[in-house]
Design an enzyme around this catalytic site. Sequence first.
Site, PDB file in Angstrom:
ATOM      1  N   TYR A 182      -4.028   5.554  -9.373  1.00  0.00           N
ATOM      2  CA  TYR A 182      -5.185   4.675  -9.121  1.00  0.00           C
ATOM      3  C   TYR A 182      -6.354   5.043 -10.025  1.00  0.00           C
ATOM      4  O   TYR A 182      -7.091   4.175 -10.486  1.00  0.00           O
ATOM      5  CB  TYR A 182      -5.597   4.770  -7.648  1.00  0.00           C
ATOM      6  CG  TYR A 182      -4.756   3.896  -6.741  1.00  0.00           C
ATOM      7  CD1 TYR A 182      -3.491   4.288  -6.364  1.00  0.00           C
ATOM      8  CD2 TYR A 182      -5.235   2.667  -6.295  1.00  0.00           C
ATOM      9  CE1 TYR A 182      -2.705   3.482  -5.555  1.00  0.00           C
ATOM     10  CE2 TYR A 182      -4.457   1.853  -5.484  1.00  0.00           C
ATOM     11  CZ  TYR A 182      -3.191   2.268  -5.114  1.00  0.00           C
ATOM     12  OH  TYR A 182      -2.414   1.458  -4.321  1.00  0.00           O
ATOM     13  N   CYS A 204       0.840  -1.207   0.000  1.00  0.00           N
ATOM     14  CA  CYS A 204       0.000   0.000   0.000  1.00  0.00           C
ATOM     15  C   CYS A 204       0.874   1.255   0.000  1.00  0.00           C
ATOM     16  O   CYS A 204       1.697   1.444   0.907  1.00  0.00           O
ATOM     17  CB  CYS A 204      -0.893  -0.007   1.235  1.00  0.00           C
ATOM     18  SG  CYS A 204      -1.650   1.592   1.605  1.00  0.00           S
TER      19      CYS A 204
END
Length: 344
Positions: free
Chosen positions: A211, A54
Amino acid sequence: MTDLSKEENQTNAAARRAKGEFVRGVSAFRNVIGETDRFPAEPNRYHLFVALNCPWCHRVTLARNVLGLENSISLDVAFPSRTEDDDPVGPNLWQFAPDKASPLTGEPLPECTAETATGNNFRLVQQIYQAEGSQERSVPVLYDKVTKSIVSNESAEIVRMLALNARAMGSSLEPAALPDLYPMDEDSESLRAEIDELNQYIYVNINNGSYKAGFSSDQATYATAFTNYFDALSKLESRLAADNRPYLTGDRFTETDLRLFPTLYRHDPVYIVRMKLNGARILDYPHLWRWLCRVYGIKGVAESNSLIHCRQGYFGRTWNRTIPLGPLHPMTYPQAYDHPELAD
Ligand SMILES: N[C@@H](CCC(=O)N[C@@H](CS)C(=O)NCC(=O)O)C(=O)O
């Protein structure tokens, strides 16, 4: 008022998601260490729950390491792959699984841990939230081991807290060696404004923009994100090239360098394929490449993450589960980050 340097505008979020746009939610736990008596700045009291794949977690492991807090703030690392469809609680949940074999290495991952801070040995991050009546489930989580409660789950604010309280939170670094990521002295007002402005530009177009490109299922949204991403890389390349400055704001490594690093570190070995950001490699931007290698060389940075976790986490559940092994040229990654001359 949405602070676009750390979160997305949520207007019509549901409709935008239905149209295929990836819209990131907003973190709810927003306490600040040192701001109230509830969470005082002190050593050996706080804990971080992270997943190394992450990029938002990467911000906080970077801050923990470069600020010399690795012995004062404890850390648990979730397995890079979330729960499967057959999980008794449900799919897509962050899990602590230190004995689980990685599909990439066939062995358990040495960085992975059990949950060691709440006293419950929870299997899932979700359970840490549920213990406080919350439905959230994201990482990173900054946790207080004294009150057994969540302080924050917003990486931008966690980084800032650690930067402003490193000394009081038990940094092992000598004062002269402690990076001042967000200088609060009077003379640094314009520098802070510059950092804030860059933070927003980099969050919208690069950190979250990647993203927006990789997780959106609408061609127009993807194309806009793709263009904004590479425009931003070109702008940052020119910024560094203009006066050959070592860091984004000049001679010193600041918070905005720290926030750019996780995305560029993932670009060549992961995002080019996974986020369809195949416009160019970072290697094709000589000043950005040398900047990436320079930051990678800062004490504590290389240890703050693992490309094995990134590769497994980003690819493990997509594309028939095979994980791309490249690039091999001009060199494998992360070894290539020890070679700024590759961009010459
Ligand atoms: N704004 C948050 C975003 C954190 C975030 O979105 N983390 C992802 C992992 S990369 C997550 O856990 N998402 C929740 C989920 O998908 O279950 C921050 O910067 O800390």
